[in-house]
Design an enzyme around this catalytic site. Sequence first.
Site, PDB file in Angstrom:
ATOM      1  CG  HIS A 482     -24.699  35.060  -4.903  1.00 17.74           C
ATOM      2  ND1 HIS A 482     -24.927  34.110  -3.835  1.00 17.74           N
ATOM      3  CD2 HIS A 482     -26.026  34.796  -5.582  1.00 17.74           C
ATOM      4  CE1 HIS A 482     -26.193  33.653  -3.742  1.00 17.74           C
ATOM      5  NE2 HIS A 482     -26.698  34.018  -4.710  1.00 17.74           N
ATOM      6  CD  GLU A 483     -26.909  36.781  -8.374  1.00 17.79           C
ATOM      7  OE1 GLU A 483     -27.213  35.879  -9.220  1.00 17.79           O
ATOM      8  OE2 GLU A 483     -27.571  36.938  -7.146  1.00 17.79           O
ATOM      9  CG  HIS A 486     -26.908  31.828  -9.083  1.00 17.48           C
ATOM     10  ND1 HIS A 486     -27.540  30.594  -8.401  1.00 17.48           N
ATOM     11  CD2 HIS A 486     -27.399  32.881  -8.050  1.00 17.48           C
ATOM     12  CE1 HIS A 486     -28.199  30.863  -7.407  1.00 17.48           C
ATOM     13  NE2 HIS A 486     -28.250  32.260  -7.096  1.00 17.48           N
ATOM     14  CG  HIS A 489     -26.010  25.532 -11.565  1.00 18.01           C
ATOM     15  ND1 HIS A 489     -27.105  25.281 -10.566  1.00 18.01           N
ATOM     16  CD2 HIS A 489     -25.669  24.181 -11.563  1.00 18.01           C
ATOM     17  CE1 HIS A 489     -27.321  24.322 -10.461  1.00 18.01           C
ATOM     18  NE2 HIS A 489     -26.817  23.278 -11.044  1.00 18.01           N
TER      19      HIS A 489
HETATM   20 ZN   LIG Z   1     -28.713  33.153  -5.689  1.00 21.09          ZN
END
Ligand SMILES: [Zn+2]
Length: 690
Positions: A482-483, A486, A489
């Site tokens: 998940h991280e 990010h 991104h």
């Molecule tokens: Zn998040």
Amino acid sequence: MSNPLLEKDYLHRLGVVPFHLIKTEHYLPAIEKNLEIARKNFEEIKNNSEPPTFENTILEMDFAGEELDYVASVYFNLLAAESDAEYKALAQKISPMLSEFGSSIMTDEVIFSKVKTVFENECLNKEKPEPDFKNKKQMLRCERYRFTEKVYKSFIRNGALLNAEDKKRLTDIDIELSKLGPKFSDNVLDATNAFELHLTDPQDVEGIPESALSAALFRAKQKGKDSGWLFNLQAPNMIPVLTYCKNRNIRETLQKAYASRAFKDKFDNQENIKRILQLRKERATLLGFQTHAHYVLKERMAANPETALSFLERIYDFVYPKAKAELLEIKALAKEMDDLEDFMPWDYNYYSNKLKEKKFHYDPEQLRPWFKLEDSLEGLFLIAQKIYGITLKQVDDVPVYHKDVTTWEVYADDNSFLGLLYLDMFPRETKRGGAWMNTIYGQGLYKDGMKRPHVVNIASLTPSTDEQPSLLRFEEVRTIAHEFGHALHGLFSNCHYKALAGPSVLWDFVELPSQIMENWLLEKEALNLFARHYQTGEPLPDELLDKVLAARYFNVGNLFLAQLRYAMLDFAWHLTDPNEITDVAEFENKTIERFSLLPFTPNSNISCCFSHIFAGGYSAGYYSYSWAEALEADAWSLIKEKGIFNHEVTYAFRDIILAQGNAVHPMDLFVAFRGRQPDPDALLKRGGLI
Ligand SMILES: [Zn+2]
């Protein structure tokens, strides 16, 4: 005396931060000095007698605070990740200084009139450019438009149209709020650290898995205990106890301690909550909004609280009966196994895990040996390589702020340098709980040219001990994924202006790139690439893998319900007039009743440690997790359909969703990728709820 935060010639590699040289006493002088520079830069913009243009106003303003932003970003990164009391105390000085400076710009009439002129020329009197993601020139036009609009709106949203008296009040509110946020989260951290449970009787720890016990033993030794096991409220330490400890009293003790942090103890956050809410409401009123939630949602995909609320209510309609049925089954098992009649919150993790074992014939603990931290990271990087063509190279000459931190250079499929990634994965008392990504430098145009980003991923995963390496729960592997999403991104960002780069998108879009990464971990093809037993090298047996995949939607109703509980509580706080709230606990209990199936833990309170909304950026924004998850479920269905490693679709995701940052409205990005508007039921469909 030289100050490493002010040394410009340290930049031996695109400006890596000289973490090894920075000391607490360097921050204040560096902030003061850089504030002076920023003020001078803004004076020059004000005094420019040329007619205002995008270049001499919007862009120059973006450059004006670069030095200041750099020091602030280093400071706040470490405030969350590695800070002692002295470091934390500094926030009470730095936050108001920055806030006051920000307000002084936002309420400056000369600057605002220049911004307004540029806005009129660039946006009002010009047609809005249509995005064409393959055409760099056209995207630059889009960015210029959106950047100007963003700056203009931020002036309006920060009081540029108010009279002098109201402007002054708004500034005071912002300054006070800037101190309350760090105060709130310090309380949560202090309350978390204040609790320890030292157990010495082997009967008390019966059921707790070996991995968690050896960590607790290691911890006890570290803290100078002669024997026994030391437990605390950090997730890797606490979750195994709540999930496996046979002794109900121990589970109860831990659950009660966790759920009552910063509530009616010496770190009590109740008054902070009331004050924050008062100030936010007053701020919204000054700016002409009904509530803080209306103010916040104005600049979100959802556009207003009503849309977000009806989105959540629709999920609730499907989730509530499902969660209820799931809980009945869990309770029935508790009755059958232990003749338990009075099912309490501290029984939930324990018996739901027992039910999972019974239904799917495996225990999540069994998976740990296949997910050594280093192997999992390597696996994740390998998956990212197959999806996006990137390569990560560990480097050891970049300064770090703690010995646990590792650094990685990231390269694109054409070998161009994408950026630098710091990984900081283990719990510490100096670190806040949870996991997050942060940007040290964003990608984009700086005074001295284009820069690639530097980002960090921070988590508190199961640490290694004397006897064994860090072996992760599968959930923890999902957290890193998940991280890392990010981080990607930030890393893939290909904007021109740094104010639009990477994750600086509308807030309810920001969890799409992160949540989508978790999907690959639930695919056989991807897991088979890396899941190997840390001792034997044996791949994860197919049979076990099948069970993991079969169990993926186990208890999905209760998981959704918990998310809704947080999102609705957040909205309740920010849609209600604070004058009507007299008692924090009573207000919370009344609000979450509809979303709770179990009796409340005595003396517990969610809000007092709800840092997301009272100290982070999620106020009136917690719904974003579910909102973005709906977008993500819909985006993923296309990737799944086309093939999870099919570059046609994964590169499109990279080039549209990840690379464009905030160049255009997120709905334009989504539609360009998906070929249509989002399906509002994608989330419910995926969870089998509809
Ligand atoms: Zn998040």
